[in-house]
Design a protein around this motif. Structure first.
Motif, short mmCIF file in Angstrom:
data_model
loop_
_atom_site.label_atom_id
_atom_site.label_comp_id
_atom_site.label_asym_id
_atom_site.label_seq_id
_atom_site.Cartn_x
_atom_site.Cartn_y
_atom_site.Cartn_z
N VAL A 1 -13.85 -14.58 7.15
CA VAL A 1 -13.33 -13.34 7.74
C VAL A 1 -11.85 -13.51 8.04
N LYS A 2 -11.47 -14.65 8.57
CA LYS A 2 -10.07 -14.91 8.89
C LYS A 2 -9.20 -14.86 7.63
N GLN B 1 -8.57 -11.39 6.20
CA GLN B 1 -7.67 -10.56 6.98
C GLN B 1 -6.22 -10.72 6.56
N SER C 1 -14.38 -6.86 7.32
CA SER C 1 -13.09 -7.18 7.93
C SER C 1 -11.90 -6.73 7.10
#
Length: 635
Positions: A114-115, A118, A141
């Motif tokens: 998810v990071k 982004q 996300s």
């Protein structure tokens, strides 16, 4: 009404035939029957053209079978994907496209993924919802402006020839994965999407992307929904530099391969079943399918090249231009089929025409213009077959007419000459009258009435046929034409229907006629010997020969025609044959006139009979009896 010249009639027939074939083929094309042929020709041209150089703007990170085995799972874990993205980001790529569905967590490493997702230069994928609103959701996300669908538009035969850029849904307009990558990269060069000359068209940099329609190019029945363009493949194999997922995970790639590049990550493993047919597939029996990520990379490369004006987009002709294109080639084919009569010549002309047609289409294709190929090829072949069939049927009718008029009593040389000149001789189903100088030969059997009383009618017919067959063979052997039978005799003509213009030709005809008469006498001597052994009547014959002007042509009406020779020369030959029938001691008496003698060139021995008053003639005729061949003719 004035009759049009023959050449004009032929030209009108060619134009009418060409227009008819063109119209029928356009109708067939409209219903899509020629689309498979056109698409096959398109694929062939794609395979034949040289590949472009490797696109330096792209890097493909492929997930191979070896990578899957190394990770020991499929789908790959979120941690594996996150690690790959992290390693790539360290090398400063322009944009990263992840061609893997991540709508569901694949632990471990979901938080790490998810990071990474982004990051502002990461493009994820989704799938266009189907009729039941079932699709694949993008990772939660990732904002919509960094999501593109990876759906691929295939043609009815399953081959990928089109690129899908936009799809409208009830809620919004979805962007293609490839388009998102291209826009993100071009934005860094201050190139952003604009409206084209048509407000509904997309412009990127120097290129305006005109969407395909159902009938664009050779397409006729394709689903043109959404916003599609023709996919211009850059290369068959080496589109861009490729590295494996394992290399990325291990940091075993040169940073320069990544910096400023568009990086696409996707699977090439067969087990993932993300493989498609392309125009190259027919020539790749061992590995015919192309991975989806490579197809997306092909479209990205095309979008970038068009925007920077490196490689132009494909163009297409308007319908009326394609109609004219077809009509011109059909007209060429019809003209060749009509005017080139020799089979070998027609075959060479057709080979040249087809080579020119295909070379022209291929050259235009290399310059990014897709024109119909199969349509004109089918048109040329169709019109040639029609015209050749018509010519064959017409020739058969002409031959039947010639045989009807002239019979089969001609020498092979005369028959060949007649047939080669049939177009000039035959006109409106008739042989037009023409003035000729020819030599007439009349024959008759002496005292045939007396002979008739000696045999029953059946035996008489057989005896007469035997005689006529023998002298007919001599006429044919000496290049004469039997114009008609007169019961127990016949009229043979030497020098028709081919116009014998020169004195040498007229002399040849006269000599052949006299030679024929002597040969008839020899044959009759042989027949008499045979008849004597069979206790059948013996015969004598008379021959009259005259050389002079006549008119030859068709005589009669539509229901009954015959080839006739008319003129005073015919009458004189007949009178020579019947003159003083009692003055005959030899088997075959041959009388000629001075008009024939002057052409014989001393090849025959003659006996002068003097100036004679023939029956029905006011002027005296200088008559000679032919005694035989001169000695010089035997040396």
């Amino acid at each position: 009404m004035t009759q049009l010249p023959a050449i004009v009639m032929v030209q009108l027939a060619i134009v009418a035939t060409s227009a008819s074939v063109t119209g029928v083929l356009l109708g067939i094309r409209q219903v899509g029957w020629l689309q498979p042929l056109e698409l096959a020709s398109y694929d062939l041209m794609v395979r034949l053209r040289p590949d472009q150089e490797v696109d330096p703007r792209l890097l493909l990170v492929t997930i191979t079978e070896a990578d899957i085995k190394a990770q020991k799972r499929w789908p790959l874990s979120d941690l594996t994907i996150a690690t790959a993205l992290k390693n790539l980001q360290q090398q400063q790529p322009s944009v990263i496209g992840l061609d893997l569905y991540r709508d569901l967590p694949q632990e471990p490493g979901t938080a790490a993924l998810v990071k990474q997702l982004q990051q502002s230069n990461v493009i994820a994928i989704t799938k266009v919802p189907d009729a039941d609103d079932i699709g694949v959701k993008p990772p939660p996300s990732v904002p919509n402006e960094r999501v593109g669908f990876n759906d691929i538009a295939s043609d009815p035969d399953g081959v990928i020839r089109r690129g899908l850029l936009f799809v409208d849904t009830d809620a919004t307009t979805l962007y293609a994965f490839s388009l998102r990558l291209a826009i993100a990269h071009l934005k860094q060069q201050d190139i952003t999407p604009q409206a084209g000359r048509d407000a509904n068209h997309l412009r990127l940099g120097a290129a305006e992307f005109i969407p395909l329609e159902a009938t664009t190019g050779a397409y006729q029945t394709v689903d043109a929904g959404g916003y599609q363009i023709l996919l211009n493949y850059r290369a068959r194999h080496k589109l861009a530099r490729q590295v494996t997922l394992t290399q990325v995970l291990n940091g075993a790639i040169d940073p320069s391969w990544v910096k400023g590049k568009i990086v696409l990550i996707g699977t090439t493993a067969r087990s993932a079943k993300d493989l498609f047919l392309t125009p190259y597939s027919a020539a790749e029996p061992q590995n015919p399918l192309m991975p989806g990520v490579v197809i997306h990379a092909q479209l990205v490369s095309q979008l970038l090249s068009a925007a920077s004006n490196e490689i132009s987009l494909f163009e297409y002709w308007a319908d009326w231009v394609e109609m004219l294109w077809l009509g011109v080639w059909v007209l060429i084919g019809a003209s060749l089929a009509w005017f080139v009569r020799h089979p070998l010549g027609l075959a060479l002309a057709m080979l040249t025409t087809m080579t020119t047609l295909l070379a022209t289409c291929y050259t235009l294709f290399l310059h990014q213009l897709w024109v119909p190929v199969a349509l004109p090829v089918v048109g040329v072949l169709t019109v040639v077959m029609l015209v050749v069939s018509y010519r064959a049927q017409r020739a058969q009718r002409q031959q039947m007419m010639m045989m009807k008029l002239l019979g089969q009593n001609t020498s092979p040389e005369i028959a060949t000459a007649l047939w080669q000149s049939r177009d000039r001789l035959l006109k409106a189903g008739k042989l037009p009258g023409q003035r000729l100088t020819a030599t007439m030969l009349f024959t008759d059997i002496r005292n045939f009435s007396v002979l008739s009383e000696q045999l029953p009618p059946e035996d008489l017919l057989e005896w007469l046929n035997e005689y006529l067959s023998a002298i007919t063979e001599e006429v044919k052997a000496n290049q004469g034409i039997i114009n008609k039978f007169t019961g127990d005799g016949l009229l043979a003509v030497f020098g028709v229907p081919m116009n014998r213009r020169t004195p040498i030709e007229v002399s040849q005809d006269a000599c052949l006629a006299v030679e024929c008469a002597l040969a008839m006498g020899d044959r009759l001597d042989q027949l008499n010997q045979d008849w004597q052994t069979r206790n059948q009547p013996l015969a004598q014959m008379r021959v009259g020969i005259f050389t002079g002007p006549i008119v030859a042509g068709s005589l009669g009406g539509k229901e009954r025609l015959e080839y006739a020779v008319i003129g005073d020369s015919v009458n004189i030959a007949s009178r020579l044959e019947s003159y003083e029938k009692h003055r005959q001691t030899e088997t075959c008496r041959i009388l000629i006139a001075q008009e024939t003698l002057v052409h014989l060139q001393n090849k025959f021995v003659v006996e002068p009979w003097g100036l004679l008053a023939l029956k029905g003639k006011q002027q005296m005729v200088d008559v000679y009896r032919v005694l035989g061949r001169a000695r010089a003719s035997k040396d």
